[in-house]
Design an enzyme around this catalytic site. Sequence first.
Site, PDB file in Angstrom:
ATOM      1  N   GLU A  69       1.771   6.537  -9.692  1.00 46.24           N
ATOM      2  CA  GLU A  69       2.922   6.981  -8.915  1.00 46.24           C
ATOM      3  C   GLU A  69       4.236   6.544  -9.567  1.00 46.24           C
ATOM      4  OE1 GLU A  69       1.818   6.898  -4.292  1.00 46.24           O
ATOM      5  OE2 GLU A  69       1.016   5.222  -5.447  1.00 46.24           O
ATOM      6  N   SER A 105       0.848  -1.191   0.000  1.00 48.74           N
ATOM      7  CA  SER A 105       0.000   0.000   0.000  1.00 48.74           C
ATOM      8  C   SER A 105       0.886   1.244   0.000  1.00 48.74           C
ATOM      9  CB  SER A 105      -0.886   0.009   1.242  1.00 48.74           C
ATOM     10  OG  SER A 105      -0.086   0.279   2.373  1.00 48.74           O
ATOM     11  N   LYS A 106       0.238   2.372  -0.049  1.00 48.65           N
ATOM     12  CA  LYS A 106       0.931   3.668  -0.059  1.00 48.65           C
ATOM     13  C   LYS A 106       1.925   3.803   1.097  1.00 48.65           C
ATOM     14  CE  LYS A 106      -1.567   7.583  -2.077  1.00 48.65           C
ATOM     15  NZ  LYS A 106      -0.632   7.660  -3.134  1.00 48.65           N
ATOM     16  N   ARG A 107       1.569   3.157   2.188  1.00 44.66           N
ATOM     17  CA  ARG A 107       2.420   3.181   3.367  1.00 44.66           C
ATOM     18  C   ARG A 107       3.856   2.732   3.050  1.00 44.66           C
ATOM     19  NH1 ARG A 107       2.999  -0.564   7.166  1.00 44.66           N
ATOM     20  NH2 ARG A 107       1.610  -2.030   6.126  1.00 44.66           N
TER      21      ARG A 107
END
Length: 469
Positions: free
Chosen positions: A250, A240-242
Amino acid sequence: MNIVTRFPPSPTGFMHVGNARTAYFNWLYAKRNGGKFVVRIEDTDRARYKPEYVDAITNALSWMGLDHDGEITSQFANQARHAEIVQELLDKGQAYYCYCSPEELEEMRVTSKAEGRATYYDRRWRDRDASDAPKDIKPVVRIKAPLEGKMTVHDEVQGEVTVAAEQLDDFIILRSDGVPTYMLAVVVDDHDMGITHVIRGDDHLNNVFRQNVIYDAMGWSKPVYAHLPLILGPDGAKLSKRHGAASVEEFREMGYLPEALKNYLLRLGWSHGDDEIISDAQAIEWFDLKDINKSAGRFDYQKLDSVNDHYLNLRSADDLIGLMKPIFKKEYNIELSTQSAAWINAGIDELKERAKTIPDLAKEALFYATQPPYNLDEKAQKMLDEGKDILTHLSAKFEVQNDFSSEAVKNICMEIANEHAAGKLGKVGMPLRVALTGTTSSPTIFNVAEILRKKETCTRINTALQNSD
Ligand code: GLU
């Protein structure tokens, strides 16, 4: 068999690389087998729907070069057809209206939880007469799932997967507001579109059993299933973005090349011996469902960098300059001049060696894209100040020099080093580097001088001298 694969994303705002990999695998399988690859937008969740989310998906697909057959379809637009099938299932006695009130359902939930059952609905309307129907409740439609026995599915990746009938309930296929459920819509669309192979994330594996209930009730033939393990982050949790970048957008913005991202994602979930670098053409030739990894892969950003580095080296200078232009604009507010582009073109080989991504490359090429005076960091300023006399000597020699090849420039630097710096070439090369590039780290400085040529080289040295103490 005419193979038809599909990619049916829900437009949620961005395209997760897991989805991108699913799309790529479906595309590859279709190409491998001379089949078709279709795209369907699963846009039935109108509360979350936005046209720009659909654009994000289609842009990501076209950036990755995953061309689809036919028009992109909308699941929402097909609602009347879904409702028609619900009616057909009702007519065949394979589905029924359920008039449970929210209170009744809640009661069933509590009881089933206390009894530790997997499902809660007790099928009380399955065989009940419609004349019992309460007037004030809008019914849902539920399908009749098998009451006993087992259901086994053969999955091309996961093997045989079995569930007992008690794990399945009579699930809803039409909500009380008349809207067909996702479970129903997927099956109807897949059937109507002639999908032969369903290749998707294994978060959908459990849906197979429910979806098969619908196939069986309609007497439709089922597709071949292949459920892909998830992509995990470096720490083992779902990517995930984390963890950093997790969507195609992105990675694209960060300057990764589509062929690199595809190659990386391919290897993350599939293998062909020890091959690491695999082009589209090669993948189309080799791709098979049986070689899909059974366990989840962990995303390794460094590995992606090295794959990207490989593909960056294969791109032509013009290509790379085209990719750098928007970055120069966005990051540095620079419109690349024809002259700068020509310098970058001439120096591309060494610049490529120093970069793994397009933004890296733009950063490395910045001194070709901008004119001095440069903002120097402390170290560079010190070298310039200390090398002031050296640069003055150098400039005088350069002015009267005709051959400005890298080798000739190096020889002159060597002469100056012998005369003024005890033979230390670095004492000449470093101030020259600062003068020409504004930094203390750059491609071979004699090559840079050759590319900039005499006039620009001397101008840059003079500008630097004016800015030294
Ligand atoms: N729309 C689903 C998703 O985006 C895919 C469903 C499927 O592949 O059957 O997760």
